[in-house]
Write a protein that holds these residues in place. Structure first.
Motif, PDB file in Angstrom:
ATOM      1  N   ILE A   1      -7.624  -2.746   7.751  1.00  0.00           N
ATOM      2  CA  ILE A   1      -6.248  -2.236   7.832  1.00  0.00           C
ATOM      3  C   ILE A   1      -5.380  -3.386   8.323  1.00  0.00           C
ATOM      4  CG2 ILE A   1      -4.716  -0.488   8.774  1.00  0.00           C
ATOM      5  CD1 ILE A   1      -7.093   1.325   9.117  1.00  0.00           C
ATOM      6  N   GLU A   2      -4.352  -3.679   7.531  1.00  0.00           N
ATOM      7  CA  GLU A   2      -3.629  -4.920   7.739  1.00  0.00           C
ATOM      8  C   GLU A   2      -2.137  -4.703   7.930  1.00  0.00           C
ATOM      9  OE1 GLU A   2      -5.538  -8.323   5.148  1.00  0.00           O
ATOM     10  OE2 GLU A   2      -3.430  -8.074   4.643  1.00  0.00           O
ATOM     11  N   GLU A   3      -1.560  -5.554   8.698  1.00  0.00           N
ATOM     12  CA  GLU A   3      -0.099  -5.622   8.854  1.00  0.00           C
ATOM     13  C   GLU A   3       0.538  -5.836   7.477  1.00  0.00           C
ATOM     14  OE1 GLU A   3       2.672  -9.248  10.709  1.00  0.00           O
ATOM     15  OE2 GLU A   3       0.506  -9.431  10.553  1.00  0.00           O
ATOM     16  N   PHE A   4       1.629  -5.135   7.193  1.00  0.00           N
ATOM     17  CA  PHE A   4       2.351  -5.292   5.928  1.00  0.00           C
ATOM     18  C   PHE A   4       3.220  -6.543   6.017  1.00  0.00           C
ATOM     19  CE2 PHE A   4       6.389  -4.537   3.649  1.00  0.00           C
ATOM     20  CZ  PHE A   4       5.916  -4.386   2.358  1.00  0.00           C
ATOM     21  N   LEU A   5       3.055  -7.441   5.055  1.00  0.00           N
ATOM     22  CA  LEU A   5       3.834  -8.688   5.053  1.00  0.00           C
ATOM     23  C   LEU A   5       4.878  -8.635   3.951  1.00  0.00           C
ATOM     24  CD1 LEU A   5       0.942 -11.308   5.278  1.00  0.00           C
ATOM     25  CD2 LEU A   5       2.448 -10.587   7.133  1.00  0.00           C
ATOM     26  N   GLN A   6       6.042  -9.193   4.261  1.00  0.00           N
ATOM     27  CA  GLN A   6       7.064  -9.310   3.233  1.00  0.00           C
ATOM     28  C   GLN A   6       7.191 -10.760   2.825  1.00  0.00           C
ATOM     29  OE1 GLN A   6      10.152  -7.027   5.119  1.00  0.00           O
ATOM     30  NE2 GLN A   6      10.495  -5.956   3.189  1.00  0.00           N
TER      31      GLN A   6
ATOM     32  N   ILE B   1       7.309 -13.803  -0.649  1.00  0.00           N
ATOM     33  CA  ILE B   1       7.040 -14.160  -2.033  1.00  0.00           C
ATOM     34  C   ILE B   1       5.564 -14.535  -2.132  1.00  0.00           C
ATOM     35  CG2 ILE B   1       7.504 -15.904  -3.813  1.00  0.00           C
ATOM     36  CD1 ILE B   1       9.953 -14.347  -3.509  1.00  0.00           C
ATOM     37  N   GLU B   2       4.883 -13.961  -3.133  1.00  0.00           N
ATOM     38  CA  GLU B   2       3.458 -14.263  -3.302  1.00  0.00           C
ATOM     39  C   GLU B   2       3.260 -15.429  -4.255  1.00  0.00           C
ATOM     40  OE1 GLU B   2       2.000  -9.959  -3.778  1.00  0.00           O
ATOM     41  OE2 GLU B   2       0.254 -11.250  -4.105  1.00  0.00           O
ATOM     42  N   VAL B   3       2.397 -16.347  -3.892  1.00  0.00           N
ATOM     43  CA  VAL B   3       2.077 -17.472  -4.776  1.00  0.00           C
ATOM     44  C   VAL B   3       0.565 -17.685  -4.818  1.00  0.00           C
ATOM     45  CG1 VAL B   3       4.269 -18.690  -4.427  1.00  0.00           C
ATOM     46  CG2 VAL B   3       2.337 -19.162  -2.905  1.00  0.00           C
TER      47      VAL B   3
HETATM   48  P1  AMP Z   1      -5.388  -8.754  -2.320  1.00  0.00           P
HETATM   49  O1  AMP Z   1      -6.407  -8.330  -3.341  1.00  0.00           O
HETATM   50  O2  AMP Z   1      -5.895  -8.730  -0.924  1.00  0.00           O
HETATM   51  O3  AMP Z   1      -4.674 -10.016  -2.701  1.00  0.00           O
HETATM   52  O4  AMP Z   1      -4.229  -7.660  -2.417  1.00  0.00           O
HETATM   53  C1  AMP Z   1      -3.677  -7.261  -3.662  1.00  0.00           C
HETATM   54  C2  AMP Z   1      -2.187  -7.223  -3.567  1.00  0.00           C
HETATM   55  O5  AMP Z   1      -1.758  -6.339  -2.525  1.00  0.00           O
HETATM   56  C3  AMP Z   1      -1.585  -8.566  -3.198  1.00  0.00           C
HETATM   57  O6  AMP Z   1      -1.416  -9.360  -4.319  1.00  0.00           O
HETATM   58  C4  AMP Z   1      -0.273  -8.144  -2.551  1.00  0.00           C
HETATM   59  O7  AMP Z   1       0.702  -7.873  -3.530  1.00  0.00           O
HETATM   60  C5  AMP Z   1      -0.625  -6.866  -1.854  1.00  0.00           C
HETATM   61  N1  AMP Z   1      -0.965  -7.133  -0.437  1.00  0.00           N
HETATM   62  C6  AMP Z   1      -2.162  -7.460   0.055  1.00  0.00           C
HETATM   63  N2  AMP Z   1      -2.116  -7.633   1.394  1.00  0.00           N
HETATM   64  C7  AMP Z   1      -0.846  -7.415   1.761  1.00  0.00           C
HETATM   65  C8  AMP Z   1      -0.154  -7.426   3.014  1.00  0.00           C
HETATM   66  N3  AMP Z   1      -0.787  -7.683   4.158  1.00  0.00           N
HETATM   67  N4  AMP Z   1       1.173  -7.159   3.011  1.00  0.00           N
HETATM   68  C9  AMP Z   1       1.812  -6.865   1.848  1.00  0.00           C
HETATM   69  N5  AMP Z   1       1.217  -6.818   0.643  1.00  0.00           N
HETATM   70  C10 AMP Z   1      -0.094  -7.092   0.581  1.00  0.00           C
END
Ligand code: AMP
Ligand code: GLY
Length: 439
Positions: free
Chosen positions: A184-189, A191-193
């Motif tokens: 269970i993870e903190e929600f991050l805002q 840009i994804e790269v």
């Molecule tokens: P992952 O397979 O862990 O990369 O997660 C799949 C997608 O979920 C990611 O590409 C993000 O768009 C979203 N995601 C994962 N972790 C987070 C987070 N901590 N906060 C916000 N979005 C997340």
């Protein structure tokens, strides 16, 4: 020399297509491959998937080295098995692949080595997980720890959604044993790269940066998918930020894995969030290249990929460098109806043959196949190209700017048809907006 690529997606088509361009490479076998690799000059599909059979094939054909595309064979231990027979293979061993296979391993590893990532806790009991969610509040992110083909992550915008996700994974066992533990993870805002490098266990060679688009529909809406399109390079990683990612993420991973006696050899993919205050946080690691990121990256790579991989296998990556096409490459995924939940298969694809006929060797675009097969493979007159999976094609084009690469890719994609085809119409939009605002 002869090479072998393991896998059947667009990533593997792009890797094999790049490898065969080398004058040193006579043939690239692809196991099992798709219709794209079946039709490409110098490539040959082989219908072998079991590891002992692959080993026998590699010995018989005196394959110089093997490249592993997807994570499943890495998790199965293909690298360890090949190495036990003294066969050269590029990818991490099963233990090093834990970085992708187990999200709880990856999170604990990042904590041990001070690698920036979202705050988290792991649970195997639903009761404790529910309590933690109530304490933390929403939005919050729930992840099945094991491999779940990109579907095991729920970004819950409400507490109800988060609680339901816990029940789904820990009580209903929706992901089987992959979901016997949740993060269970903190929600991050932000840009994804995507940041992908090659490592020989000690040295690191970064590949070009890229950005994927994981949501099914325009404007990043709809369910998460394996990726609906990507471009390279991304403007969201400045030279300063590139150095920061190498310093804060990539080198600590490679050094940490060595310290823990699981040296990391292979492609390493860091999925990163660049937060509004320019921090870099790791969302996930993959122990392979990305799909569809590989398609634009390979279209831009000018160096000989077979030479880079040989350096990586020999521990001399510090003696290698990469050369890139200065243009931008952008790939648009054409997916089947029903993707990602239940893709429809067997629809005839038209328009491709005409496109390829007028295509000269200049290679300002390439159509990489994923879920495609040829019916009647051995009869060129009678065979027909049909869909056989969720992501069908990735139409990848170069352009002098991101906007032009986007236009080029969509113009080509518009000439290909199959019943129920679905694509996004905005691949690259965040980058285009960002470049426009910076002007
Ligand atoms: P992952 O397979 O862990 O990369 O997660 C799949 C997608 O979920 C990611 O590409 C993000 O768009 C979203 N995601 C994962 N972790 C987070 C987070 N901590 N906060 C916000 N979005 C997340
Ligand atoms: N494109 C995302 C992945 O390959 O995991």
């Amino acid at each position: 020399m002869k090479l072998l690529v393991i896998g059947s997606g667009g990533r593997e088509h792009a890797i094999a297509w790049k490898l065969i361009q080398s004058p040193r490479v006579q043939k690239v076998f692809v196991a099992p491959g798709n219709a794209g690799t079946a039709q490409e000059h110098g490539l040959e599909n082989i219908a072998i998937t079991a590891i002992p059979d692959l080993i026998e094939f590699v010995k018989k054909e005196t394959i110089a080295f093997t490249v592993v595309g997807p994570e499943a064979p890495l998790a199965e231990g293909i690298v360890d098995a090949f190495q036990a027979h003294e066969l050269k293979i590029f990818g991490p061993g099963q233990k090093a692949a834990q970085l992708e296979i187990s999200k709880s391993f990856a999170k604990d590893f990042m904590q041990r080595h001070n690698i920036p990532t979202a705050a988290y806790a792991s649970f195997t009991e639903a009761e404790a997980a529910h309590q933690y969610i109530d304490q933390q509040g929403a939005p919050i992110v729930i992840k099945a720890s094991g491999l779940a083909a990109g579907k095991g992550v729920i970004v819950a915008m409400s507490l109800a959604e988060a609680h339901a996700a816990i029940d789904d994974i820990l009580v209903e066992h929706r992901f089987g044993t992959a979901g016997s533990e949740v993060i269970i993870e903190e929600f991050l805002q932000g840009i994804e790269v995507s940041f992908i490098v090659m490592s020989d266990g000690q040295h690191v060679l970064p590949l070009a940066t890229s950005q994927d688009h994981k949501r099914l529909n325009d404007g990043d809406t709809g369910p998460n998918t394996g990726g609906m399109g990507a471009y390279s390079p991304t403007p969201f990683i400045s030279p300063g930020q590139h150095a920061q990612i190498m310093r804060e993420v990539i080198y600590p991973v490679i050094q940490g894995m060595t310290q823990e006696d699981t040296p990391y050899t292979g492609f390493l993919y860091a999925g990163l969030m660049i937060t509004p205050d320019r921090q870099v946080k790791v969302l996930e690691f993959n122990c392979r290249m990305g799909d569809p990121e590989t398609q634009p990256i390979m279209l831009r790579l000018k160096s000989d990929l077979s030479v880079l991989i040989e350096h990586a296998l020999n521990g001399t990556l510090d003696q290698s460098e990469t050369e890139w096409d200065r243009r931008i490459a952008l790939g648009v995924v054409m997916a089947a109806e029903g993707y990602p939940e239940s893709p429809v298969k067997g629809d005839a694809i038209t328009g491709l043959a005409e496109l390829m006929e007028h295509h000269n060797a200049g290679e300002d675009f390439h159509i990489f196949h994923s879920g495609t097969v040829l019916t009647d493979e051995n009869n060129e007159q009678a065979h027909k190209l049909v869909t056989s999976g969720g992501r069908v094609l990735c139409v990848t084009a170069l352009g002098d700017s991101l906007k032009i690469a986007q236009q080029n890719a969509y113009e080509i994609a518009g000439q290909i048809e199959f019943r129920g085809a679905h694509m996004r119409h905005d691949i690259g939009y965040q980058g285009i907006e960002y470049i426009h605002q910076s002007k």
